[in-house]
Design a protein around this motif. Structure first.
Motif, PDB file in Angstrom:
ATOM      1  N   ASP A   1      -8.838  11.943 -12.680  1.00 64.02           N
ATOM      2  CA  ASP A   1      -8.615  13.390 -12.732  1.00 64.02           C
ATOM      3  C   ASP A   1      -8.944  14.058 -11.401  1.00 64.02           C
ATOM      4  N   MET A   2      -9.860  13.436 -10.635  1.00 67.14           N
ATOM      5  CA  MET A   2     -10.215  13.953  -9.300  1.00 67.14           C
ATOM      6  C   MET A   2      -9.295  13.382  -8.218  1.00 67.14           C
ATOM      7  N   ASP A   3      -8.245  12.680  -8.648  1.00 71.39           N
ATOM      8  CA  ASP A   3      -7.288  12.042  -7.742  1.00 71.39           C
ATOM      9  C   ASP A   3      -7.948  10.970  -6.870  1.00 71.39           C
ATOM     10  N   ILE A   4      -8.931  10.278  -7.452  1.00 78.71           N
ATOM     11  CA  ILE A   4      -9.585   9.150  -6.770  1.00 78.71           C
ATOM     12  C   ILE A   4      -9.142   7.872  -7.470  1.00 78.71           C
ATOM     13  N   MET A   5      -8.661   6.911  -6.688  1.00 74.46           N
ATOM     14  CA  MET A   5      -8.187   5.659  -7.259  1.00 74.46           C
ATOM     15  C   MET A   5      -9.324   4.649  -7.346  1.00 74.46           C
ATOM     16  N   PRO A   6      -9.697   4.195  -8.538  1.00 71.50           N
ATOM     17  CA  PRO A   6     -10.770   3.206  -8.679  1.00 71.50           C
ATOM     18  C   PRO A   6     -10.308   1.813  -8.235  1.00 71.50           C
ATOM     19  N   VAL A   7     -11.179   1.128  -7.483  1.00 68.23           N
ATOM     20  CA  VAL A   7     -10.936  -0.255  -7.073  1.00 68.23           C
ATOM     21  C   VAL A   7     -12.118  -1.056  -7.610  1.00 68.23           C
TER      22      VAL A   7
ATOM     23  N   LEU B   1      -6.738   1.144   1.620  1.00 70.62           N
ATOM     24  CA  LEU B   1      -6.140   2.206   0.799  1.00 70.62           C
ATOM     25  C   LEU B   1      -6.397   3.578   1.417  1.00 70.62           C
ATOM     26  N   ASN B   2      -7.632   3.804   1.865  1.00 70.06           N
ATOM     27  CA  ASN B   2      -7.960   5.093   2.479  1.00 70.06           C
ATOM     28  C   ASN B   2      -7.180   5.310   3.774  1.00 70.06           C
ATOM     29  N   GLU B   3      -6.984   4.224   4.538  1.00 67.12           N
ATOM     30  CA  GLU B   3      -6.161   4.300   5.763  1.00 67.12           C
ATOM     31  C   GLU B   3      -4.731   4.715   5.428  1.00 67.12           C
ATOM     32  N   THR B   4      -4.251   4.247   4.275  1.00 68.16           N
ATOM     33  CA  THR B   4      -2.872   4.538   3.854  1.00 68.16           C
ATOM     34  C   THR B   4      -2.757   5.962   3.296  1.00 68.16           C
ATOM     35  N   GLY B   5      -3.889   6.634   3.160  1.00 69.32           N
ATOM     36  CA  GLY B   5      -3.863   7.999   2.640  1.00 69.32           C
ATOM     37  C   GLY B   5      -4.113   8.085   1.152  1.00 69.32           C
ATOM     38  N   ILE B   6      -4.588   6.971   0.567  1.00 70.29           N
ATOM     39  CA  ILE B   6      -4.901   6.972  -0.868  1.00 70.29           C
ATOM     40  C   ILE B   6      -6.412   7.102  -1.016  1.00 70.29           C
ATOM     41  N   ASN B   7      -6.850   8.218  -1.562  1.00 71.39           N
ATOM     42  CA  ASN B   7      -8.279   8.461  -1.744  1.00 71.39           C
ATOM     43  C   ASN B   7      -8.803   7.501  -2.811  1.00 71.39           C
TER      44      ASN B   7
ATOM     45  N   TYR C   1       0.829  -1.209   0.000  1.00 71.28           N
ATOM     46  CA  TYR C   1       0.000   0.000   0.000  1.00 71.28           C
ATOM     47  C   TYR C   1       0.869   1.267   0.000  1.00 71.28           C
ATOM     48  N   ALA C   2       1.963   1.218   0.771  1.00 69.33           N
ATOM     49  CA  ALA C   2       2.875   2.370   0.806  1.00 69.33           C
ATOM     50  C   ALA C   2       3.489   2.606  -0.570  1.00 69.33           C
ATOM     51  N   ASN C   3       3.791   1.520  -1.272  1.00 66.80           N
ATOM     52  CA  ASN C   3       4.388   1.649  -2.607  1.00 66.80           C
ATOM     53  C   ASN C   3       3.405   2.218  -3.622  1.00 66.80           C
ATOM     54  N   ILE C   4       2.121   1.874  -3.477  1.00 68.29           N
ATOM     55  CA  ILE C   4       1.110   2.481  -4.357  1.00 68.29           C
ATOM     56  C   ILE C   4       1.100   3.993  -4.132  1.00 68.29           C
ATOM     57  N   CYS C   5       1.217   4.373  -2.861  1.00 70.21           N
ATOM     58  CA  CYS C   5       1.293   5.793  -2.506  1.00 70.21           C
ATOM     59  C   CYS C   5       2.469   6.462  -3.230  1.00 70.21           C
TER      60      CYS C   5
END
Length: 260
Positions: free
Chosen positions: A136-142, A89-95, A22-26
């Protein structure tokens, strides 16, 4: 759109993804890449089917999906697995935002063979506009690989093929198969890059064996004119090679040399 990277997380891998992953995705996001996750959920589906005493046979490696099995597939994928990933992901700070293929007509599908496989489908349309708006809204789709047909029939989609369809539709930079192995090993050595041709040789010679064979076959099947390389990485011990690349094995299309 070459800054997009599609990560396919297998159902058995989801529970084992490390904090490093998760940190690496960040870090990939900070480096300017736009990741998207497409996930499976085999173990969660099996657990729910067992609890409800619903039988589901496998045909040619695909779970035969009746209407009753489809209900469970949708609950397990869109509910349990998808939301667990989104929370982490949200816990890791990834919206991030969890989506089923039926949300916003994200994935459209048609039956592979109703008689043989039931409601198992193949994707024939990806709503790239919706995904681009989220990115574009900086939201990562899952994305949970459940899709609808033109007439609203639900289909269970193999996560490998769903991830490949999304990667091709978005002209992604890379499709990454997140597994429980570091990549393709030759003895103790991790192979950084191999071609289609070499993979076939490795399967024949036994370098690639056991559970690794379906993984590399899925990766090979994903290659196309628009998706020229895929990668296999370890979700449990995820590490970065560079700011924009994970450590693993890249599988590339065999380049044919045209003789003059």
């Amino acid at each position: 759109m070459h800054d997009i990277i599609v990560l396919k997380c297998g159902g058995s891998t989801v529970d084992q993804l490390s904090d490093h992953f998760y940190a690496n995705i960040c870090k990939l996001k900070q480096a300017g890449l736009k990741p998207i996750i497409v996930h499976g959920g085999g173990p969660a589906i099996k657990e729910m089917l067992d609890k409800l005493n619903i039988e589901a046979d496998f045909v040619d490696g695909l779970r035969k999906t009746t209407e009753q099995v489809m209900d469970v597939v949708e609950m397990a994928l869109s509910g349990t697995v998808n939301q667990a990933l989104v929370r982490k992901l949200n816990e890791t700070g990834i919206n991030s935002m969890g989506l089923s293929g039926s949300d916003g007509n994200l994935l459209r599908a048609e039956a592979i063979d109703i008689e043989r496989y039931g409601f198992v489908g193949k994707i024939n349309y990806v709503n790239t506009d919706l995904l681009m708006q989220l990115l574009d809204m900086d939201i990562m789709p899952v994305i949970a690989p459940v899709a609808l047909s033109e007439d609203g029939t639900r289909f269970n989609i193999n996560a490998d093929t769903a991830a490949a369809a999304v990667a091709r539709a978005l002209d992604a930079k890379q499709l990454v198969f997140v597994t429980d192995v570091p990549g393709i090993l030759h003895g103790e050595k991790l192979l950084e890059s191999v071609t289609q041709e070499e993979i076939e040789e490795f399967i024949q010679s036994g370098v690639v064996h056991g559970g690794m064979i379906p993984k590399v076959r899925a990766a090979l099947e994903s290659l196309s004119d628009s998706l020229e390389e895929v990668m296999i990485v370890d979700g449990k011990q995820s590490t970065l090679a560079t700011d924009t690349s994970l450590v693993g094995t890249v599988i590339r299309k065999t380049v044919e040399v045209i003789k003059q």
